[in-house]
Motif scaffolding. Structure first.
Motif, short mmCIF file in Angstrom:
data_model
loop_
_atom_site.label_atom_id
_atom_site.label_comp_id
_atom_site.label_asym_id
_atom_site.label_seq_id
_atom_site.Cartn_x
_atom_site.Cartn_y
_atom_site.Cartn_z
N GLY A 61 0.47 -0.89 0.17
CA GLY A 61 0.08 -0.26 0.06
C GLY A 61 1.24 0.81 0.35
O GLY A 61 0.39 2.54 -0.71
N THR A 65 0.83 3.61 -3.17
CA THR A 65 0.38 5.56 -3.04
C THR A 65 2.05 6.65 -2.77
O THR A 65 1.92 7.73 -2.66
N LEU A 218 -5.55 0.72 1.83
CA LEU A 218 -4.97 2.14 1.07
C LEU A 218 -4.69 1.11 -0.18
O LEU A 218 -5.03 1.91 -1.06
N GLN A 222 -7.52 1.64 -3.17
CA GLN A 222 -7.02 2.48 -5.20
C GLN A 222 -6.71 1.52 -6.10
O GLN A 222 -7.32 1.40 -6.65
N ARG A 226 -10.21 2.69 -9.10
CA ARG A 226 -8.93 3.26 -10.12
C ARG A 226 -9.32 2.61 -11.04
O ARG A 226 -9.81 2.77 -11.87
N ASP A 261 -9.42 8.21 3.46
CA ASP A 261 -8.19 7.28 2.95
C ASP A 261 -8.19 7.92 1.31
O ASP A 261 -7.16 8.33 0.91
N GLU A 264 -6.66 11.13 1.71
CA GLU A 264 -4.93 11.04 1.56
C GLU A 264 -4.30 10.21 0.60
O GLU A 264 -3.00 10.85 0.87
N ILE A 265 -4.75 9.26 -0.06
CA ILE A 265 -3.99 8.57 -1.68
C ILE A 265 -4.28 10.03 -2.83
O ILE A 265 -3.29 9.99 -2.89
N ARG A 266 -5.28 11.05 -2.12
CA ARG A 266 -5.51 12.35 -3.63
C ARG A 266 -4.27 13.20 -2.39
O ARG A 266 -3.22 14.13 -3.14
N ARG A 268 -1.48 12.09 -1.39
CA ARG A 268 -0.09 11.82 -1.60
C ARG A 268 0.73 11.66 -3.35
O ARG A 268 1.93 11.47 -3.49
N TRP A 273 -4.59 12.00 -9.89
CA TRP A 273 -4.11 10.18 -9.34
C TRP A 273 -5.27 9.56 -10.42
O TRP A 273 -3.97 8.37 -10.94
#
Length: 280
Positions: A61, A65, A218, A222, A226, A261, A264-266, A268, A273
């Motif tokens: 994970g 990321t 994560l 993701q 995706r 979550d 946070e992905i966005r 990072r 993304w």
């Protein structure tokens, strides 16, 4: 594609077993001493059939990321796209014995295979991977014990790990002694800059390991997000909240946690993304 799908399914089968919780009364009703039973369950949990899988899933994970990893991953797959479309990625980084393939199915006979395999080995060593099941499906290195060392692990031993030798004439050290010795050997030397964030997370002195489970989640979030956004964009329009609720129920966490979550992905990887093109 079938191989990649099968490899991703294997991730699902490696989820940690749920913790078994019983009351003292239930233990006594079964004729067991509650303290002894809880200690036995704790030891059983530490000796799970998939040791340290929690760390591998968390590391996967973190990689997915990590912008630098994704950039290098995409460059690798883009530069060798034609070779990957012919042979996939599952045979890279391992020894391929002669005469193990049917005629016309041996990748080593492809003049492009050598360069691709070498590039993969370097990439695997740099990012501490065992293999690449497919695009955006890294398989992190796992702990190896005597008898399970492939000879291709030599590069990892020299650059990405270490060797711990204990002669059979010595008693087994205590758990804390072994932990301290291993941590000194692995994490107190030169740390690669591109792995510094993760190495700080897993260092022995870091008692806050909750980030491991977060990164493990994560990795899956993701992946699902995706694919849903790329394959069912029109269906998702206006239904993002419902998808978050569904994912929250799937993972057994609150809607707020799923939303956090995704934020946070966005943070990072950047706002775009989801627009990252597939490398092959």
């Amino acid at each position: 594609v079938g191989i990649w799908r099968q490899q991703y399914v294997s991730y699902q089968g490696l989820r940690p077993m749920p913790e078994m919780a019983f009351s003292d009364e239930e233990f006594r009703a079964a004729g067991m001493n509650p303290l002894e039973a809880k200690q036995a369950l704790r030891i059983f949990g530490e000796r799970d059939a998939v040791p340290l899988e929690r760390f591998r899933r968390g590391y996967a994970g973190w990689l997915l990321t990590n912008q630098q990893f994704l950039d290098e991953h995409d460059i690798l797959l883009t530069e060798h796209a034609e070779t990957i479309l012919r042979w996939g990625t599952h045979l890279t980084g391992i020894v391929l014995p002669p005469r193990m393939f049917l005629p016309g199915t041996d990748p080593t006979e492809d003049p492009d295979w050598g360069a691709f395999n070498s590039a993969c080995e370097e990439f695997f060593t740099r990012w501490r991977l065992q293999s690449l099941a497919g695009p955006y499906l890294p398989v992190p290195l796992q702990a190896l014990i005597a008898g399970s060392f492939p000879w291709t692990v030599v590069k990892h031993l020299m650059r990405a790990g270490g060797v711990f030798f204990l002669p059979d004439t010595m008693p087994i050290p205590s758990r804390d002694q072994i932990r301290g010795q291993l941590d000194d050997a692995l994490h107190h030397g030169e740390q690669p800059d591109h792995l510094s964030e993760w190495l700080n997370i897993v260092r022995a002195s870091n008692s806050a390991r909750n980030q491991l489970d977060r990164f493990a989640r994560l990795f899956e979030i993701q992946h699902y997000w995706r694919l849903l956004c790329q394959r069912h964009t029109s269906i998702l329009e206006g239904n993002i909240g419902r998808v978050e609720i569904a994912l929250g129920r799937f993972f057994g966490i609150s809607l707020g946690a799923i939303h956090a979550d995704l934020i946070e992905i966005r943070e990072r990887l950047g706002k775009g993304w989801l627009d990252r093109p597939w490398p092959i």
